[in-house]
Scaffold this motif. Structure first.
Motif, short mmCIF file in Angstrom:
data_model
loop_
_atom_site.label_atom_id
_atom_site.label_comp_id
_atom_site.label_asym_id
_atom_site.label_seq_id
_atom_site.Cartn_x
_atom_site.Cartn_y
_atom_site.Cartn_z
N ILE A 1 50.02 -28.61 10.34
CA ILE A 1 50.64 -27.91 9.22
C ILE A 1 50.30 -26.42 9.35
CG2 ILE A 1 50.86 -27.72 6.71
CD1 ILE A 1 49.83 -30.57 6.44
N MET A 2 51.33 -25.61 9.61
CA MET A 2 51.10 -24.17 9.83
C MET A 2 51.33 -23.41 8.54
SD MET A 2 50.14 -23.20 12.88
CE MET A 2 50.81 -21.59 13.19
N ALA A 3 50.27 -23.34 7.74
CA ALA A 3 50.38 -22.62 6.47
C ALA A 3 49.98 -21.16 6.60
CB ALA A 3 49.51 -23.32 5.42
N ALA A 4 49.44 -20.78 7.75
CA ALA A 4 48.99 -19.39 7.91
C ALA A 4 50.17 -18.43 7.97
CB ALA A 4 48.15 -19.26 9.18
N ALA A 5 49.94 -17.24 7.45
CA ALA A 5 50.88 -16.14 7.63
C ALA A 5 50.46 -15.40 8.90
CB ALA A 5 50.86 -15.22 6.42
N GLY B 1 56.11 -26.56 9.10
CA GLY B 1 56.01 -25.11 9.02
C GLY B 1 56.11 -24.64 7.59
N PHE B 2 55.77 -23.40 7.38
CA PHE B 2 55.98 -22.76 6.09
C PHE B 2 56.96 -21.61 6.30
CE2 PHE B 2 53.12 -23.88 2.52
CZ PHE B 2 52.56 -25.01 3.08
N ALA B 3 57.68 -21.27 5.26
CA ALA B 3 58.55 -20.10 5.33
C ALA B 3 58.46 -19.36 4.01
CB ALA B 3 59.99 -20.53 5.61
N SER C 1 67.09 -22.99 8.70
CA SER C 1 67.30 -22.51 10.08
C SER C 1 65.99 -22.55 10.86
CB SER C 1 67.94 -21.12 10.11
OG SER C 1 67.00 -20.15 9.73
N LYS C 2 64.85 -22.31 10.18
CA LYS C 2 63.55 -22.40 10.87
C LYS C 2 63.23 -23.85 11.24
CE LYS C 2 61.93 -18.11 9.02
NZ LYS C 2 61.21 -17.36 8.00
N LEU C 3 63.61 -24.78 10.37
CA LEU C 3 63.42 -26.21 10.66
C LEU C 3 64.09 -26.56 11.99
CD1 LEU C 3 62.58 -29.06 9.16
CD2 LEU C 3 65.04 -29.27 8.88
N ARG D 1 65.48 -24.32 14.35
CA ARG D 1 65.12 -23.47 15.48
C ARG D 1 63.76 -23.85 16.05
NH1 ARG D 1 62.94 -18.48 14.66
NH2 ARG D 1 63.84 -18.42 12.56
N LYS D 2 62.81 -24.16 15.17
CA LYS D 2 61.45 -24.46 15.65
C LYS D 2 61.24 -25.97 15.89
CE LYS D 2 59.60 -20.34 13.44
NZ LYS D 2 58.41 -19.49 13.43
N LYS D 3 62.29 -26.76 15.67
CA LYS D 3 62.24 -28.21 15.92
C LYS D 3 61.10 -28.86 15.13
CE LYS D 3 63.57 -27.38 20.75
NZ LYS D 3 62.65 -26.27 21.10
N THR E 1 54.11 -10.74 18.74
CA THR E 1 53.10 -11.75 19.04
C THR E 1 53.81 -13.03 19.50
OG1 THR E 1 53.18 -12.53 16.78
CG2 THR E 1 51.52 -10.85 17.29
N THR E 2 53.06 -14.00 19.94
CA THR E 2 53.64 -15.31 20.29
C THR E 2 53.95 -16.08 19.02
OG1 THR E 2 52.04 -15.32 22.07
CG2 THR E 2 53.24 -17.37 21.71
N ASP E 3 55.06 -16.81 19.00
CA ASP E 3 55.33 -17.74 17.90
C ASP E 3 54.54 -19.02 18.18
OD1 ASP E 3 56.37 -19.73 16.17
OD2 ASP E 3 58.21 -18.57 15.94
N VAL E 4 53.44 -19.16 17.47
CA VAL E 4 52.52 -20.26 17.74
C VAL E 4 53.21 -21.60 17.50
CG1 VAL E 4 50.27 -21.26 17.15
CG2 VAL E 4 50.62 -18.78 16.96
N LEU E 5 53.85 -21.72 16.36
CA LEU E 5 54.45 -22.99 15.98
C LEU E 5 55.55 -23.42 16.96
CD1 LEU E 5 54.49 -25.25 13.92
CD2 LEU E 5 55.86 -23.81 12.42
N SER E 6 56.41 -22.49 17.32
CA SER E 6 57.48 -22.83 18.29
C SER E 6 56.89 -23.24 19.62
CB SER E 6 58.41 -21.63 18.51
OG SER E 6 59.12 -21.36 17.35
N1 CTP Z 1 54.52 -18.72 12.77
C1 CTP Z 1 53.78 -18.89 13.92
N2 CTP Z 1 53.57 -17.84 14.77
C2 CTP Z 1 54.08 -16.63 14.48
C3 CTP Z 1 54.86 -16.44 13.32
C4 CTP Z 1 55.05 -17.52 12.48
O1 CTP Z 1 53.29 -20.00 14.18
N3 CTP Z 1 53.86 -15.61 15.32
C5 CTP Z 1 54.73 -19.89 11.89
C6 CTP Z 1 54.21 -19.68 10.49
O2 CTP Z 1 52.87 -20.10 10.38
C7 CTP Z 1 55.12 -20.56 9.67
C8 CTP Z 1 56.44 -20.54 10.45
O3 CTP Z 1 56.11 -20.09 11.77
O4 CTP Z 1 54.68 -21.90 9.59
C9 CTP Z 1 57.48 -19.65 9.87
O5 CTP Z 1 56.95 -18.36 9.72
P1 CTP Z 1 57.89 -17.20 9.20
O6 CTP Z 1 57.14 -15.92 9.22
O7 CTP Z 1 58.50 -17.65 7.92
O8 CTP Z 1 59.05 -17.23 10.30
P2 CTP Z 1 59.32 -16.35 11.56
O9 CTP Z 1 59.78 -17.30 12.62
O10 CTP Z 1 58.19 -15.46 11.89
O11 CTP Z 1 60.59 -15.51 11.11
P3 CTP Z 1 60.70 -14.20 10.15
O12 CTP Z 1 59.31 -13.72 9.84
O13 CTP Z 1 61.50 -13.23 10.94
O14 CTP Z 1 61.43 -14.69 8.92
#
Ligand code: CTP
Ligand code: CA
Length: 229
Positions: free
Chosen positions: A96-100, A149-151, A164-166, A168-170, A130-135
């Protein structure tokens, strides 16, 4: 067997949760951060623990009390959060990726403390992604692993962005909150969310983060049996 269904008995399930907000250094004493307190992630961790899960929290700059029986891994930056989650991902059943997580960081952090007489009338910071950790974790998931994920969205279109995040990030679910409202979301005690899954949306009206955590575990985990092959 169906370990995730029912009233939420999570006995023996390994749950990895990221919480808080990352900080990207500008110099030795300054950073780019965000207003996430970590309360939502910590509430989820405690709720999962109460239901019998084995819980690890990767905590980014969270100054909240720690609960016994939960493992906490403290990190500061998005890169550290990525490493900490990556190391533990294969061993978890639910992420569960609740972090910002910061989307950008200063290209280079100044070694010492920046002085105005060094920088002059303007200071330009160059930021890089940065890297998108969740993706990246979703790309290497194994069958049966559940990813949430959280948005945090602002105003109109929040639900559509969440959906769309659901896709795109599968992910199995995205918890959407509209952070344009007062008293909910970032750095607040309460929250109001929509839990978006492939089946539709479940609205959780404004309530405590503990109650939101329970609703997320209920609705996300109970429907996961279909995914649990
Ligand atoms: N997330 C992540 N790694 C990042 C940015 C976001 O793992 N570098 C994760 C967040 O923890 C969250 C999810 O992706 O669970 C959605 O984050 P969000 O910021 O809403 O989406 P982004 O893909 O970063 O898109 P944007 O900020 O452009 O809306
Ligand atoms: Ca983002």
């Amino acid at each position: 067997e169906d370990v995730l269904a029912g009233g939420g008995a999570l006995d023996g399930l390994r749950v990895l949760i990221s919480a808080g907000g990352t900080r990207e250094p500008i110099d030795a004493v300054r950073f780019i951060g965000n207003r996430s307190s970590g309360r939502m992630g910590f509430a989820l961790a405690e709720a999962a623990k109460r239901r019998g899960a084995n819980v690890t929290v990767v905590a980014a700059n969270v100054s909240l009390p720690r609960a016994p029986g939960i493992e906490y891994v403290d990190v500061t930056t998005a890169a550290q959060l990525a490493d900490a989650c990556s190391e533990r991902f294969d061993a978890c059943d639910v992420l569960i990726m609740a972090a910002a997580v910061a989307d950008y960081r200063p290209e280079e952090a100044h070694g010492g403390k920046l002085k105005k007489d060094q920088t002059g009338a303007e200071l330009n910071l160059r930021l890089v992604r940065t890297t998108d950790v969740l993706s990246s974790l979703a790309d290497r998931r194994r069958p049966g692993q559940l990813l949430v994920g959280f948005a945090a969205e602002h105003g109109d279109g929040a639900l559509a962005y969440g959906r769309s995040k659901l896709e795109r990030k599968k992910l199995d679910a995205v918890v959407v909150n509209d952070v344009s409202g007062a008293g909910i979301g970032f750095d607040a005690a309460d929250n109001e969310v929509w839990i978006v899954t492939a089946d539709g949306e479940h609205h959780v009206p404004k309530t405590s983060k503990d109650a939101v955590a329970a609703a997320i575990l209920d609705s996300v985990l109970s429907r996961s049996s279909s995914n649990d092959t």
